[in-house]
Design a protein around this motif. Structure first.
Motif, mmCIF file in Angstrom:
data_model
loop_
_atom_site.group_PDB
_atom_site.id
_atom_site.type_symbol
_atom_site.label_atom_id
_atom_site.label_comp_id
_atom_site.label_asym_id
_atom_site.label_seq_id
_atom_site.Cartn_x
_atom_site.Cartn_y
_atom_site.Cartn_z
ATOM 1 N N ILE A 54 17.813 -5.093 38.048
ATOM 2 C CA ILE A 54 19.041 -5.614 38.663
ATOM 3 C C ILE A 54 18.784 -6.771 39.620
ATOM 4 O O ILE A 54 19.724 -7.359 40.144
ATOM 5 N N LEU A 77 20.548 -9.708 38.336
ATOM 6 C CA LEU A 77 21.784 -9.392 37.628
ATOM 7 C C LEU A 77 22.982 -9.927 38.410
ATOM 8 O O LEU A 77 23.044 -9.802 39.631
ATOM 9 N N ASP A 120 27.942 -7.629 35.676
ATOM 10 C CA ASP A 120 27.143 -7.555 34.446
ATOM 11 C C ASP A 120 26.513 -6.178 34.287
ATOM 12 O O ASP A 120 26.384 -5.405 35.235
ATOM 13 N N THR A 171 23.114 -4.119 32.474
ATOM 14 C CA THR A 171 21.769 -4.299 31.934
ATOM 15 C C THR A 171 21.734 -3.857 30.474
ATOM 16 O O THR A 171 22.535 -3.010 30.051
#
Length: 431
Positions: A254, A257, A261, A263
């Motif tokens: 993350i 990130l 969003d 993963t």
């Protein structure tokens, strides 16, 4: 409403002592007041001691705390009053004064914290046997003591650059400085004895969930329906967590990130994980609004009363408003040796650079305007905000925050040392 729950937030203002004073009937015949202690240039009266003992007794009884012997309680409270007197005398010597506006604001915060109208507030005071004037005086005393302690103790605490650097490099410092993430979590579990075929099936399901999320499916609904994680019935919400509190697999995934969003599937011994980033705080880049400030300081003294200092500064301000040169007047009148020669220039503001009263005035003053005179522990000021800008101050912010944290850790211990010193140096005679 009982006295234990009344006036939420009073502790922060240091005024709880005013809220349980006994209701004294002035018409009743009482003994003449007398001095119970001489404290340098001040005295403690028997009436003060009696009132404070009544207050403390009421508090102990309300909290169902065992009462100490009366003589022990009397001795402890008298010592408390002696220490308060010493601090109030310091406040008077350095010219600390609490304005009526500050008292109004403090009482306003009490009303707001307890969700009381003016009428309800006055009714509660009457019920507790406290006059509004008595409450204002107690607030004034406690605010003076708080300013005296803050100024006197902070000057004794020295935090070196090396101490700050060592803290930031320590395990605790790295944890403290690490960002916080608000995460959602979906787990497609996999038994430790799973076959290769079972692993492929679980991975395929995780990839399908990821595609559905990319196409706009609601993460929380999918978590409730599909996740085998412990927070599944909460929509997979993990809440706010520091990266240092997560498995390395999660923290690394993350780090870059974007908010909103998800993963791709992450494989661990427990199965396949999907993480959604709802929010991030404490990121590396911190844009800070800075203000370029200049000021003029006038200090009260033995030949210039607090009111005269304020009036003098108000006159200087009017000269500037009428077209006078701020820098020239600062050089002529300001008593801040560090800035007067540069026309009162203090440079660009930094988080924690100025005392709270100064920062509040900066924030409430428009660019180009001259503030009204305001009081700090140093004296009376006026200031002008010349410019404002957004600046990436990440390193400075972390350093200043770490300095404040280290300072706050030492404050209570150093305050006790300082109180002991001023008590030992004072002339105190107990009657």
């Amino acid at each position: 409403m009982n006295k234990k729950t009344f006036f939420k937030g009073a502790k922060a203002l240091g005024i709880a002592a005013a809220l349980v004073c006994s209701n004294i009937t002035m018409a009743r015949t009482v003994a003449l007041d007398k001095v119970v202690a001489i404290v340098d240039n001040d005295v403690v009266m028997a009436s003060e001691l009696t009132q404070r003992m009544s207050m403390v007794t009421a508090q102990l009884q309300a909290n169902q705390t065992q009462m100490p012997p009366e003589e022990v309680l009397r001795s402890q409270i008298l010592e408390q009053l002696v220490t308060e007197s010493l601090q109030l005398q310091i406040g008077r010597r350095v010219g600390i004064d609490i304005s009526e506006a500050e008292l109004d604001a403090a009482i306003g915060r009490m009303k707001q914290a307890n969700n009381l109208t003016d009428e309800q507030f006055e009714q509660q005071l009457a019920q507790d046997g406290v006059s509004i004037n008595g409450l204002r005086e107690q607030i004034r005393r406690d605010m003076i003591i708080e300013q005296v302690q803050r100024g006197s103790v902070n000057r004794r605490i020295k935090i070196t650059d090396q101490e700050v650097e060592n803290f930031l490099k320590s395990k605790q410092g790295k944890f403290w400085a690490s960002p916080d993430y608000n995460l959602g979590h979906i787990l497609v579990s996999l038994p430790s004895t799973a076959s290769a075929e079972e692993a492929r099936t679980a991975e395929s399901k995780a990839e399908d969930l990821h595609r559905r999320l990319k196409d706009g499916a609601d993460f929380r609904q999918l978590a409730v329906a599909e996740s085998q994680g412990q927070n599944a019935l909460k929509g997979g919400d993990m809440g706010w967590r520091k990266s240092a509190q997560m498995p390395d697999l999660f923290a690394n995934a993350i780090e870059n990130l974007a908010e909103g969003d998800v993963t791709p599937p992450l494989r661990s011994g427990a199965g396949f994980h999907l993480l959604k980033l709802y929010g991030k705080r404490g990121a590396q880049e911190q844009l800070i609004e800075q203000s370029k400030v200049r000021h003029i300081l006038v200090k009260p003294s033995t030949i210039l009363t607090d009111q005269e200092a304020e009036a003098k500064l108000a006159g200087i301000r009017q000269q500037i408003v009428d077209g006078g040169d701020f820098a020239a007047l600062a050089k002529e009148h300001s008593e801040d040796v560090g800035s007067m020669l540069s026309g009162g220039d203090l440079g660009w503001s930094l988080p924690g650079k100025f005392v709270p009263e100064f920062e509040r005035t900066i924030n409430s003053t428009s660019v180009g305007d001259i503030s009204e005179p305001f009081r700090s522990q140093f004296g009376w000021h006026i200031l002008q905000v010349q410019e404002r800008r957004q600046q990436d101050m990440s390193d400075t912010v972390r350093t200043n925050q770490a300095t404040r944290l280290l300072r706050s850790r030492r404050f209570d211990e150093e305050r006790l040392n300082w109180l002991r010193e001023i008590r030992d140096e004072a002339y105190v005679e107990i009657k």
